[in-house]
Design an enzyme around this catalytic site. Structure first.
Site, PDB file in Angstrom:
ATOM      1  N   GLU A 178      16.334 -12.699   6.527  1.00 40.80           N
ATOM      2  CA  GLU A 178      15.897 -14.101   6.640  1.00 40.80           C
ATOM      3  C   GLU A 178      16.291 -14.561   8.037  1.00 40.80           C
ATOM      4  O   GLU A 178      17.463 -14.809   8.299  1.00 40.80           O
ATOM      5  CB  GLU A 178      16.578 -14.972   5.572  1.00 40.80           C
ATOM      6  CG  GLU A 178      16.511 -14.431   4.139  1.00 40.80           C
ATOM      7  CD  GLU A 178      15.116 -14.505   3.530  1.00 40.80           C
ATOM      8  OE1 GLU A 178      14.254 -15.232   4.066  1.00 40.80           O
ATOM      9  OE2 GLU A 178      14.872 -13.811   2.527  1.00 40.80           O
ATOM     10  N   CYS A 182      17.128 -23.320   9.953  1.00 42.33           N
ATOM     11  CA  CYS A 182      16.075 -22.376  10.330  1.00 42.33           C
ATOM     12  C   CYS A 182      14.712 -23.054  10.196  1.00 42.33           C
ATOM     13  O   CYS A 182      13.779 -22.727  10.915  1.00 42.33           O
ATOM     14  CB  CYS A 182      16.143 -21.131   9.468  1.00 42.33           C
ATOM     15  SG  CYS A 182      16.211 -21.491   7.716  1.00 42.33           S
ATOM     16  N   LYS A 192      30.362 -10.901   4.661  1.00 39.86           N
ATOM     17  CA  LYS A 192      30.987 -11.139   5.965  1.00 39.86           C
ATOM     18  C   LYS A 192      30.361 -12.405   6.525  1.00 39.86           C
ATOM     19  O   LYS A 192      29.245 -12.387   7.018  1.00 39.86           O
ATOM     20  CB  LYS A 192      30.721  -9.981   6.932  1.00 39.86           C
ATOM     21  CG  LYS A 192      31.528 -10.128   8.212  1.00 39.86           C
ATOM     22  CD  LYS A 192      30.936  -9.412   9.399  1.00 39.86           C
ATOM     23  CE  LYS A 192      29.783 -10.134  10.000  1.00 39.86           C
ATOM     24  NZ  LYS A 192      30.046 -11.500  10.487  1.00 39.86           N
ATOM     25  N   PRO A 193      31.070 -13.528   6.408  1.00 41.36           N
ATOM     26  CA  PRO A 193      30.513 -14.738   7.009  1.00 41.36           C
ATOM     27  C   PRO A 193      30.614 -14.651   8.527  1.00 41.36           C
ATOM     28  O   PRO A 193      31.322 -13.800   9.067  1.00 41.36           O
ATOM     29  CB  PRO A 193      31.409 -15.853   6.462  1.00 41.36           C
ATOM     30  CG  PRO A 193      32.703 -15.197   6.129  1.00 41.36           C
ATOM     31  CD  PRO A 193      32.396 -13.756   5.802  1.00 41.36           C
ATOM     32  N   ARG A 240      12.266 -27.779   0.057  1.00 43.79           N
ATOM     33  CA  ARG A 240      12.220 -26.732  -0.974  1.00 43.79           C
ATOM     34  C   ARG A 240      13.087 -27.195  -2.131  1.00 43.79           C
ATOM     35  O   ARG A 240      13.847 -28.156  -1.983  1.00 43.79           O
ATOM     36  CB  ARG A 240      12.788 -25.418  -0.420  1.00 43.79           C
ATOM     37  CG  ARG A 240      14.249 -25.549  -0.020  1.00 43.79           C
ATOM     38  CD  ARG A 240      14.803 -24.355   0.739  1.00 43.79           C
ATOM     39  NE  ARG A 240      15.004 -23.215  -0.126  1.00 43.79           N
ATOM     40  CZ  ARG A 240      15.820 -22.196   0.168  1.00 43.79           C
ATOM     41  NH1 ARG A 240      16.505 -22.193   1.297  1.00 43.79           N
ATOM     42  NH2 ARG A 240      15.948 -21.183  -0.627  1.00 43.79           N
TER      43      ARG A 240
END
Ligand code: NAD
Length: 481
Positions: A250, A287, A177-178, A443
């Site tokens: 997250e 984030c 579910k976006p 990352r």
């Protein structure tokens, strides 16, 4: 605005495109025009999708999974301009940032295609102790029944990719579910995966408002795992609601870039480049965006003008103009909230050094110096391209205490040339990641990534870790040495 069509999309359930009478409008943040719609789906739609997922038992070989993942990455490359266009339209980030996101997503599929070929099963001999036997114990990984994925607005392509690529690599079935704010890219991605050969049962998309469909995404009986990326309140709601189901949460961040007092003029220049890029990339809506620049007092007077100079050079404006380096945040209300935090910080003694005018969701790279470290601007997650500078003592212990004083613990960046100090920060910061001489967001897509404290439950994402998380380890033993 150069747009060619309005996209009226359907959900992707069991290989069918499903529409509803009620729709959710998707708006271009720059102009607030409606650029598409998705169905206002309900719990019933989610139930159907999970039923399909749970009843489908994927039989793809490692080779087939790898091929699908590799092809998906290639298709993202081939459809880069289309994807970037819609990322810009639904999220409001500038074209340059949208292109960057498509390249990150490609990396996710490249790593997942490689990892799908890797069997990490282990073998244990049993004749190791005085009461040992002539046997061997083996491990193998098995997929789960169904995975629920709930994704945030800020990386509509990459965040969904970080869920679905490891899911495919492990032969799992996922229902995603976006977010209702930027759902169009997730649907485009589903079509790319089907075109790459993925059976539609293995990845389904449902859309809807959280109050209509959200709970089913947490409690449906077929869900073994929930993988969620988003804000702290929803993450904690999932933790309360989902009970025994395995969860990857997250959540938000409030990442510092720490600039130490051992830096030369050239190093300060380098640190300022990292600071400005890290605070403004993806319109500050990562984030791991730099949300606080903690600069030690004795170098602050040299450092701050460098930051200011670089911020002033950023070309912000029309997100679709290929020259634009900074577009919008998600909507005008968010921009207003963040701007108000700047005004509040100014009342508390901060100095606003650069604040060209905000226009709706177009929030400029506002530079604020001397922000009190406990100001809401830097204690809360301010999810926009603000560049707040907090002057901190020259003593590293004090800096760590200030850095650790927020509820968050996602990532961090430290600029120092002293290895002892670098190690002290790596050990002393309460975070999931510490990058020396890099943005907190640095990352590669397969390295472990995830936060602690309010930033997450320390379950790591990144392709390799997510593949482990999405599987059950089964051990079996055979009566041969
Ligand atoms: P959000 O928490 O508002 O929404 C995230 C998702 O949860 C959306 O799909 C939304 O529809 C859904 N949702 C909302 N209420 C729900 C409910 N009651 N039940 C079920 N689902 C519900 O987050 P957002 O504003 O879309 O995303 C921004 C946040 O995500 C920021 O805090 C950002 O830091 C965080 N984020 C974290 C990471 C990470 O890896 N740690 C990565 C990207 C974004």
């Amino acid at each position: 605005m150069t747009k060619t069509e309005i996209r009226n999309e359907g959900m992707r359930i069991g290989g069918e495109i499903v529409f509803t009478d009620d729709v959710i409008e998707v708006k271009y943040p720059y102009t607030e025009e409606v650029i598409g719609t998705v169905p206002a789906g309900t719990a019933e739609h989610a139930r159907k999708a999970f039923e399909i997922a749970a009843n489908y038992k994927p039989k793809l070989s490692r080779y087939e999974r790898s091929q699908i993942l590799q092809r998906a990455g290639e298709l993202i490359g081939e459809r880069r301009e289309y994807l970037a266009k819609w990322l810009t339209l639904e999220l409001g980030i500038c074209h340059q940032h949208a292109i960057y996101e498509t390249k990150r997503a490609q990396d996710v599929y490249q790593f997942a295609a490689a990892q799908a070929l890797n069997d990490d099963g282990e073998i244990f001999s049993c004749d190791l102790t005085h009461n040992g036997k002539e046997r061997k114990i083996f491990t193998k990984r098995e997929p789960v029944k169904a995975i629920s994925a709930i994704t945030p607005f800020n990386h509509p392509l990459n965040m969904v990719s970080h869920k679905i690529a490891p899911s495919i690599a492990t032969n799992n079935c996922m229902v995603c579910k976006p977010t209702e704010l930027t759902p169009l890219t997730a649907i485009a991605l589903a079509d790319i995966l089907y075109d790459a050969g993925l059976p539609p049962e293995m990845f389904q998309i449902v859309t809807g408002l959280p109050q209509d469909i959200g709970k089913e995404m947490m409690v449906n009986e077929h869900i073994d795992i929930i993988t969620f990326t988003g804000g702290v309140p929803v993450g904690k709601l999932i933790a309360e609601t989902a009970g025994y189901k395995r969860q990857a949460l997250e959540l938000g961040g409030n990442d510092p870039l720490i600039v130490c007092n051992d830096l030369s003029d050239a190093d300060l220049e380098k640190a300022a480049t990292i600071a400005v890029a890290g605070a403004t990339g993806n319109s500050g809506q990562r984030c791991t965006a730099i949300k606080r620049i903690l600069v030690q007092e004795s170098v602050a007077d040299k450092f701050v003008p460098l930051v200011l100079e670089k911020a002033k050079k950023i070309k912000f404006g029309d997100p679709q103009d290929p020259e634009t380096e900074l577009g919008c945040v998600i909507h005008a209300q968010a921009a207003e909230l963040f701007e108000n935090r700047v005004f509040q910080a100014a009342k508390e003694g901060a100095e606003v050094l650069y604040h060209p005018e905000r226009r709706g969701a177009l929030l400029p790279p506002i530079v604020v110096d001397k922000v009190p470290h406990d100001s809401e601007l830097v204690m809360e997650e301010t999810f926009g391209p603000i560049i707040p500078i907090v002057r901190v003592p020259d003593n590293d212990e004090d800096v760590m205490a200030i850095s650790n004083s927020t509820d968050f613990g996602l990532s961090s960046g430290v600029c120092t040339n002293d290895l002892n100090r670098a190690i002290a920060y790596i050990n002393g910061l309460d975070v999931g990641t510490c990058n020396i001489w890099e943005q907190p967001g640095y990352r590669i897509e397969t390295s472990p990534f995830g936060g602690i404290k309010d930033s997450g439950n320390a379950v790591k994402e990144g392709v390799t870790e997510a593949m482990k998380f999405f599987t059950n380890v089964k051990t079996y033993s055979l009566p041969w040495p």
